[in-house]
Design a protein around this motif. Structure first.
Motif, PDB file in Angstrom:
ATOM      1  N   THR A 158      20.739  32.269  76.518  1.00  0.00           N
ATOM      2  CA  THR A 158      21.792  32.830  75.687  1.00  0.00           C
ATOM      3  C   THR A 158      21.306  34.078  74.964  1.00  0.00           C
ATOM      4  O   THR A 158      20.151  34.155  74.545  1.00  0.00           O
ATOM      5  CB  THR A 158      22.316  31.802  74.650  1.00  0.00           C
ATOM      6  OG1 THR A 158      23.363  32.402  73.893  1.00  0.00           O
ATOM      7  CG2 THR A 158      21.217  31.328  73.709  1.00  0.00           C
ATOM      8  N   LYS A 159      22.212  35.029  74.844  1.00  0.00           N
ATOM      9  CA  LYS A 159      21.950  36.192  73.988  1.00  0.00           C
ATOM     10  C   LYS A 159      23.069  36.324  72.959  1.00  0.00           C
ATOM     11  O   LYS A 159      23.219  37.367  72.325  1.00  0.00           O
ATOM     12  CB  LYS A 159      21.814  37.470  74.814  1.00  0.00           C
ATOM     13  CG  LYS A 159      22.948  37.762  75.757  1.00  0.00           C
ATOM     14  CD  LYS A 159      22.613  38.974  76.619  1.00  0.00           C
ATOM     15  CE  LYS A 159      23.686  39.180  77.696  1.00  0.00           C
ATOM     16  NZ  LYS A 159      23.346  40.303  78.601  1.00  0.00           N
ATOM     17  N   ASN A 161      24.772  32.975  71.159  1.00  0.00           N
ATOM     18  CA  ASN A 161      24.936  31.936  70.152  1.00  0.00           C
ATOM     19  C   ASN A 161      24.142  30.688  70.528  1.00  0.00           C
ATOM     20  O   ASN A 161      24.391  30.081  71.565  1.00  0.00           O
ATOM     21  CB  ASN A 161      26.434  31.602  70.027  1.00  0.00           C
ATOM     22  CG  ASN A 161      26.728  30.677  68.879  1.00  0.00           C
ATOM     23  OD1 ASN A 161      26.327  29.528  68.886  1.00  0.00           O
ATOM     24  ND2 ASN A 161      27.443  31.194  67.881  1.00  0.00           N
ATOM     25  N   VAL A 162      23.210  30.314  69.688  1.00  0.00           N
ATOM     26  CA  VAL A 162      22.363  29.150  69.964  1.00  0.00           C
ATOM     27  C   VAL A 162      23.176  27.864  69.933  1.00  0.00           C
ATOM     28  O   VAL A 162      22.993  26.974  70.773  1.00  0.00           O
ATOM     29  CB  VAL A 162      21.180  29.081  68.975  1.00  0.00           C
ATOM     30  CG1 VAL A 162      20.429  27.757  69.102  1.00  0.00           C
ATOM     31  CG2 VAL A 162      20.222  30.248  69.226  1.00  0.00           C
ATOM     32  N   ALA A 165      24.993  27.401  73.124  1.00  0.00           N
ATOM     33  CA  ALA A 165      24.043  27.031  74.179  1.00  0.00           C
ATOM     34  C   ALA A 165      23.695  25.548  74.087  1.00  0.00           C
ATOM     35  O   ALA A 165      23.613  24.852  75.105  1.00  0.00           O
ATOM     36  CB  ALA A 165      22.786  27.886  74.083  1.00  0.00           C
ATOM     37  N   PRO A 179      16.841  31.445  73.980  1.00  0.00           N
ATOM     38  CA  PRO A 179      17.593  32.474  73.272  1.00  0.00           C
ATOM     39  C   PRO A 179      16.872  33.821  73.246  1.00  0.00           C
ATOM     40  O   PRO A 179      15.642  33.889  73.234  1.00  0.00           O
ATOM     41  CB  PRO A 179      17.700  31.907  71.851  1.00  0.00           C
ATOM     42  CG  PRO A 179      16.439  31.116  71.687  1.00  0.00           C
ATOM     43  CD  PRO A 179      16.076  30.590  73.047  1.00  0.00           C
ATOM     44  N   VAL A 184      17.474  34.721  67.168  1.00  0.00           N
ATOM     45  CA  VAL A 184      16.617  33.607  66.757  1.00  0.00           C
ATOM     46  C   VAL A 184      16.387  33.633  65.252  1.00  0.00           C
ATOM     47  O   VAL A 184      16.027  34.663  64.682  1.00  0.00           O
ATOM     48  CB  VAL A 184      15.261  33.660  67.501  1.00  0.00           C
ATOM     49  CG1 VAL A 184      14.288  32.633  66.938  1.00  0.00           C
ATOM     50  CG2 VAL A 184      15.461  33.429  68.986  1.00  0.00           C
TER      51      VAL A 184
END
Length: 229
Positions: A158-159, A161-162, A165, A179, A184
């Motif tokens: 993911t780039k 939303n954690v 994900a 991520p 992060v």
């Protein structure tokens, strides 16, 4: 006592040599990395080739979509005018379980052949499921791997939303969240780890970022310069 942060070479050691080439992978191994990350696409003749972009233009003298060329055609092109485009089979054989291999399913329809190659090397060449991670931004490819073989360790890239994900990771019993370093935080790393996921971040290249990621207690750092970790 916290476990040490794993060092994973991004596309081999692409800060030193051309990405996703055998030379770059060899350089990463020389640095004693814990793992190597590569990208795969399915070419027109069905094999999986190790290449990042969907098109050949940036890295070779050729032009067009990599999926439209056969393996024999791709082998006539050179990355940066110097290196062959390897297959996934060639890379797994070369690494020979010297480190973890993170296979990113970059192109479409890559899950089936990836699972076959992983299973072959586990059944006949001494690898274990824990020696592999299969990651992707493409949820359907991860879902396909999961439906084929639930033992393959999966990671959600993911780039954005954690939390999103993690939500998807639950549906495929994923092993890890991958991520981008830009999203992060100390809190979302802790949240993911508290839920049982490994957190492997990309792409950390400068010393300050590497130190910060270690301070956040991530499980692995993916870097163009794995020698800096």
């Amino acid at each position: 006592m916290e476990k040490p942060c794993l060092r994973i070479g991004h596309r081999g050691a692409m800060g030193h040599l051309a990405e996703n080439t055998m030379a770059s992978i060899k350089k990463a191994l020389e640095f004693g990395v814990d793992g190597i990350e590569i990208d795969v696409h399915k070419c027109a003749s069905g094999e999986l080739v190790v290449f990042h972009d969907f098109t050949l233009d940036r890295m070779t003298q050729a032009s067009g979509e990599i999926s439209k060329y056969t393996l024999s055609e791709l082998k006539t092109f050179q990355v940066n005018g110097q290196f062959d485009i390897p297959t996934l089979e060639e890379v797994v054989t070369f690494i020979d379980r010297k480190c973890l291999l993170n296979i990113e399913l970059k192109g479409r329809n890559t899950a089936l052949e990836t699972e076959r190659i992983i299973k072959k090397h586990i059944d006949y060449h001494g690898w274990m499921y824990g020696d592999f991670i299969v990651s992707s931004f493409q949820h359907h490819e991860l879902e396909h791997i999961f439906s084929l073989n639930s033992q393959v360790p999966l990671a959600v890239l993911t780039k954005a939303n954690v939390d999103e994900a993690i939500g998807f990771a639950k549906t495929i019993n994923a092993h890890a969240i991958h991520p981008n370093i830009a999203i992060v935080t100390r809190n979302n790393v802790k949240e993911a780890k508290d839920m049982g996921y490994k957190v492997n971040v990309w792409t950390a290249n400068n010393k300050d970022t590497i130190v910060r990621m270690k301070d956040y207690n991530v499980d692995a750092i993916i870097s163009d310069f794995p020698d800096r970790i």
